[in-house]
Design a protein around this motif. Structure first.
Motif, PDB file in Angstrom:
ATOM      1  N   UNK A  55       5.573   1.123  11.737  1.00 11.53           N
ATOM      2  CA  UNK A  55       4.520   0.897  12.717  1.00 11.53           C
ATOM      3  C   UNK A  55       3.263   1.693  12.461  1.00 11.53           C
ATOM      4  N   UNK A  56       3.147   2.294  11.297  1.00 12.03           N
ATOM      5  CA  UNK A  56       1.963   3.074  10.948  1.00 12.03           C
ATOM      6  C   UNK A  56       1.040   2.227  10.065  1.00 12.03           C
ATOM      7  N   UNK A  57      -0.248   2.532  10.062  1.00  9.80           N
ATOM      8  CA  UNK A  57      -1.136   1.823   9.132  1.00  9.80           C
ATOM      9  C   UNK A  57      -0.882   2.297   7.706  1.00  9.80           C
ATOM     10  N   UNK A  58      -1.131   1.427   6.758  1.00  9.16           N
ATOM     11  CA  UNK A  58      -0.972   1.812   5.352  1.00  9.16           C
ATOM     12  C   UNK A  58      -2.001   2.882   5.008  1.00  9.16           C
ATOM     13  N   UNK A  59      -1.623   3.861   4.217  1.00  6.99           N
ATOM     14  CA  UNK A  59      -2.553   4.946   3.893  1.00  6.99           C
ATOM     15  C   UNK A  59      -3.761   4.470   3.102  1.00  6.99           C
ATOM     16  N   UNK A 129       1.134   1.273  -5.737  1.00 10.47           N
ATOM     17  CA  UNK A 129       0.447   1.094  -4.453  1.00 10.47           C
ATOM     18  C   UNK A 129      -0.691   0.097  -4.590  1.00 10.47           C
ATOM     19  N   UNK A 130      -1.417   0.137  -5.699  1.00  7.34           N
ATOM     20  CA  UNK A 130      -2.506  -0.822  -5.913  1.00  7.34           C
ATOM     21  C   UNK A 130      -1.971  -2.248  -6.010  1.00  7.34           C
ATOM     22  N   UNK A 131      -0.827  -2.406  -6.653  1.00  5.83           N
ATOM     23  CA  UNK A 131      -0.260  -3.746  -6.809  1.00  5.83           C
ATOM     24  C   UNK A 131       0.165  -4.370  -5.479  1.00  5.83           C
ATOM     25  N   UNK A 132       0.515  -3.546  -4.493  1.00  6.97           N
ATOM     26  CA  UNK A 132       0.915  -4.120  -3.201  1.00  6.97           C
ATOM     27  C   UNK A 132      -0.262  -4.747  -2.471  1.00  6.97           C
ATOM     28  N   UNK A 133      -1.481  -4.405  -2.861  1.00 10.44           N
ATOM     29  CA  UNK A 133      -2.664  -4.942  -2.193  1.00 10.44           C
ATOM     30  C   UNK A 133      -3.261  -6.135  -2.912  1.00 10.44           C
ATOM     31  N   UNK A 134      -2.775  -6.438  -4.107  1.00 12.59           N
ATOM     32  CA  UNK A 134      -3.309  -7.577  -4.864  1.00 12.59           C
ATOM     33  C   UNK A 134      -2.958  -8.869  -4.124  1.00 12.59           C
ATOM     34  N   UNK A 138      -6.677  -8.096   3.352  1.00 13.86           N
ATOM     35  CA  UNK A 138      -6.874  -6.984   4.274  1.00 13.86           C
ATOM     36  C   UNK A 138      -8.297  -6.456   4.158  1.00 13.86           C
ATOM     37  N   UNK A 139      -8.747  -5.879   5.261  1.00  5.74           N
ATOM     38  CA  UNK A 139     -10.131  -5.401   5.325  1.00  5.74           C
ATOM     39  C   UNK A 139     -10.442  -4.368   4.241  1.00  5.74           C
ATOM     40  N   UNK A 140      -9.538  -3.413   4.044  1.00 10.52           N
ATOM     41  CA  UNK A 140      -9.775  -2.349   3.062  1.00 10.52           C
ATOM     42  C   UNK A 140      -8.910  -2.530   1.814  1.00 10.52           C
ATOM     43  N   UNK A 145      -7.255  -1.011  -3.742  1.00  6.24           N
ATOM     44  CA  UNK A 145      -6.912  -1.413  -5.111  1.00  6.24           C
ATOM     45  C   UNK A 145      -7.733  -0.608  -6.117  1.00  6.24           C
ATOM     46  N   UNK A 146      -9.037  -0.535  -5.893  1.00  7.05           N
ATOM     47  CA  UNK A 146      -9.917   0.157  -6.847  1.00  7.05           C
ATOM     48  C   UNK A 146      -9.576   1.643  -6.916  1.00  7.05           C
TER      49      UNK A 146
END
Length: 178
Positions: A55-59, A129-134, A138-140, A145-146
């Protein structure tokens, strides 16, 4: 009362010629680096789903971690260059050759080995961690990723600089006898 004869000490086994000398460290092999990189990749991949499940936001990843990792890589690279120059510099006419004390060389070698392992783990974690956002909207996500990718590259640079420092700590064959 009869006394049993004292057991005779066994003669030590002759050393196996194929095994390395126990008084010497071998170079860091690719195996542990790959394993730690994969462990970091899986760990970094798990950060986002675990934080969402809790239930926490991703860092968020700011620019500070990648820049700090790049600074460490730069310091290790500089130490490798200086160490290489000290060990490989031939004696010059009439000038004393700077030498490293044995404990200084061992300290640099231990630093190189530990930083190579930690760099592989941290670099793999940031890449995971970068690969989970590919592919997410999401807004950020793009920022994460960068920043994470730059930190992953910095982790790889730490590994390279550490291996160069480890290589620079090797003693030349003519110095080995002294």
């Amino acid at each position: 009362m009869s006394r049993e004869p004292a057991p005779r000490p066994e003669a030590p086994e002759p050393p196996d010629p194929a095994s390395p000398d126990p008084g010497r460290l071998g170079p860091t092999s690719a195996g542990p680096l790959v394993v730690l990189g994969l462990v970091g990749l899986v760990g970094g991949w798990a950060v986002r789903p675990v934080s969402v499940a809790l239930g926490d936001p991703a860092p968020r990843v700011s620019w500070l971690p990648p820049l700090a990792l790049l600074l460490v890589a730069g310091i290790l690279g500089y130490a490798a260059w200086v160490t290489h120059r000290v060990f490989q510099r031939p004696s010059q006419m009439g000038r004393p050759v700077p030498r490293l004390l044995p404990h200084q060389a061992v300290n640099r070698l231990v630093l190189a080995k530990s930083c190579a392992l930690v760099g592989a783990l941290v670099g793999g974690g940031y890449v995971g961690y970068a690969l989970t956002w590919v592919g997410t909207s999401a807004e950020l996500g793009g920022e994460r990723i960068v920043h994470s990718a730059v930190a992953g590259v910095a982790g790889a640079l730490i590994v390279v600089a550490s291996l160069l420092l480890e290589r620079a700590c090797r003693v030349r064959k003519d110095d080995d006898a002294s």
